[in-house]
Design an enzyme around this catalytic site. Sequence first.
Site, PDB file in Angstrom:
ATOM      1  CE1 TYR A  86      63.099  57.090  19.390  1.00 59.31           C
ATOM      2  CE2 TYR A  86      64.518  56.627  21.277  1.00 59.31           C
ATOM      3  CZ  TYR A  86      63.471  57.327  20.708  1.00 59.31           C
ATOM      4  OH  TYR A  86      62.807  58.275  21.447  1.00 59.31           O
TER       5      TYR A  86
ATOM      6  CD  GLU B 299      48.346  92.773   8.002  1.00 60.91           C
ATOM      7  OE1 GLU B 299      49.274  93.503   8.357  1.00 60.91           O
ATOM      8  OE2 GLU B 299      47.166  92.954   8.380  1.00 60.91           O
TER       9      GLU B 299
ATOM     10  CE  LYS C 280      45.163 100.927   8.844  1.00 61.08           C
ATOM     11  NZ  LYS C 280      46.310 100.839   9.755  1.00 61.08           N
TER      12      LYS C 280
ATOM     13  CD  GLN D 213      60.569  62.269  24.512  1.00 65.92           C
ATOM     14  OE1 GLN D 213      60.541  61.071  24.751  1.00 65.92           O
ATOM     15  NE2 GLN D 213      60.766  63.180  25.445  1.00 65.92           N
TER      16      GLN D 213
ATOM     17  CB  SER E 254      43.239 100.536  14.001  1.00 64.49           C
ATOM     18  OG  SER E 254      43.927 101.385  14.907  1.00 64.49           O
TER      19      SER E 254
ATOM     20  CE  LYS F 222      56.712  61.299  19.623  1.00 64.68           C
ATOM     21  NZ  LYS F 222      58.190  61.371  19.470  1.00 64.68           N
TER      22      LYS F 222
ATOM     23  CG  HIS G  24      61.320  94.064 -12.249  1.00 63.45           C
ATOM     24  ND1 HIS G  24      62.552  93.586 -11.849  1.00 63.45           N
ATOM     25  CD2 HIS G  24      61.149  93.643 -13.526  1.00 63.45           C
ATOM     26  CE1 HIS G  24      63.116  92.923 -12.856  1.00 63.45           C
ATOM     27  NE2 HIS G  24      62.280  92.937 -13.891  1.00 63.45           N
TER      28      HIS G  24
ATOM     29  CG  ASN H  77      63.114  52.384  20.279  1.00 65.99           C
ATOM     30  OD1 ASN H  77      62.687  53.199  21.086  1.00 65.99           O
ATOM     31  ND2 ASN H  77      64.309  51.826  20.385  1.00 65.99           N
TER      32      ASN H  77
HETATM   33  N1  ARG Z   1      58.683  59.060  23.872  1.00 63.09           N
HETATM   34  C1  ARG Z   1      59.594  58.414  23.006  1.00 63.09           C
HETATM   35  C2  ARG Z   1      59.704  59.176  21.685  1.00 63.09           C
HETATM   36  O1  ARG Z   1      58.888  59.970  21.446  1.00 63.09           O
HETATM   37  C3  ARG Z   1      59.141  57.017  22.700  1.00 63.09           C
HETATM   38  C4  ARG Z   1      60.254  56.096  22.361  1.00 63.09           C
HETATM   39  C5  ARG Z   1      61.165  55.942  23.523  1.00 63.09           C
HETATM   40  N2  ARG Z   1      62.095  54.893  23.349  1.00 63.09           N
HETATM   41  C6  ARG Z   1      63.103  54.735  24.169  1.00 63.09           C
HETATM   42  N3  ARG Z   1      63.893  53.753  23.925  1.00 63.09           N
HETATM   43  N4  ARG Z   1      63.352  55.535  25.152  1.00 63.09           N
HETATM   44  O2  ARG Z   1      60.612  58.985  20.911  1.00 63.09           O
END
Ligand code: ARG
Length: 475
Positions: free
Chosen positions: A333, A306, A299, A338, A293, A341, A172, A126
């Site tokens: 946590y 865009e 074109k 997770q 195009s 990401k 405008h 964590n």
């Molecule tokens: N893969 C987990 C995440 O991205 C890492 C932490 C996981 N911790 C746990 N107690 N399961 O958050």
Amino acid sequence: MSKNENSETNKTAATQTNQAWGGRFNEPVDDFVARFTASVNFDQRLYRQDIQGSVAHASMLCEAGVLTDVERDQIILGLQEIEAQIEAGDFPWSVVLEDVHMNIEAALTAKIGIVGKKLHTGRSRNDQVATDIRLWLRDQIDHIAPILTRLQDGLIGLAAQEANTIMPGFTHLQTAQPVTFGHHLLAWNEMFERDFSRLQDCRKRLNQSPLGAAALAGTTYPIDRQFTAQALAFDKPTENSLDSVSDRDFAIEFCAFASILMTHMSRMSEELVLWTSAQFQFIYLPDRFCTGSSIMPQKKNPDVPELVRGKTGRVNGHLISLLTLMKSQPLAYNKDNQEDKEPLFDTVDTVRDCLRAFADMIPAIESRPDMMYEAARRGFSTATDLADYLVRKGIAFRDSHEIVGKSVAYGLAENKDLSEMSLEELQQFSTEISADVFDVLTLEGSVAARDHLGGTAPAQVIAAASRAKARLGER
Ligand code: ARG
């Protein structure tokens, strides 16, 4: 199709209990659940920061007397070998091992034996993952900032070149008053200037070390959080362990920065698309930034702006994803985190690409001053100048507004701009008008008269461009 989404009967994933936490389990995790809960397919991007964090942690454990010098050195060497292996592309990432953290730890143990198992002393995934993402995002910010600076540098250079180029200014999207093209470009630069400072702000707040928070409550080992913070170039350790493992504000802040930046780029894009059209023809974009195009041979499409405009949508979406992800999460946590990401990674990738495309393209813009001038001339853009002129002659503004309105109506009927009317024609509307009116009715006179800080006069644009350039130099 990704390698994990094939069939429901695929049994390649988990066939054994996880070595890291399998102790209290009576049966292996379900194959699908193993794949469903794993993050290694995307969080392996954090490997370098994960190793960096582990090296700092092992060094600290040694200082604290938890590891011997020999153990520390074995761990560090092992981690360095693993890093090289990952970089060479021959690291066997395994879904059974869930995430980047456990993949690397398992490889370390396989390599150096029992000592590898000591690395996780006084640490949890964590605080480990919280550290990794901060380190990763900090690296990315330091990569993005110079691209933004390069874009601004190109913009400011072009603005200085175009300080005297007259174009219509719009409200405008209707012709309002003449402005200089350089002034317009510097307006974009101001947006980016604020974006840059938001990015630095985000960096400042994220640069604290969560390491040592462990699972949520801290640890019973005699750890030194200052040591790891310093080793990882963080400003200081975070204050509260519960907050440390659950805080993702920094990722939200980055995505907020990114959304605002993309919003700015989408506004630019919209104007670039308009300006390259046959209806405007204000600028040329070099062919290398455009595509054709497959059906219409004539074109030349402004794909880059865009696409940047379009990509604003996904970046805004990622910001909302992260806000929604964090909403109502209890301390500390939760596995929900997770999910931070992929939106963050995609935001970073998108912003980097869009900035790069613009930084390459902007200095290559070729203006068409004749077309801009003609458009400004056609739109009665000096009407306000005539009204101001009459005010200087003693007429109240509301009355002068009315007089000019009638002059414009006449011009529309006669197909003449104000500056193209004779003195006699203009005097039909007010006897206060005399020959000096033509000084203010020209586009050049109009822009030159707005000669104050923040105004569109060429002299002001040149001064503003050099101030903007000097600010870049202070970064
Ligand atoms: N893969 C987990 C995440 O991205 C890492 C932490 C996981 N911790 C746990 N107690 N399961 O958050």
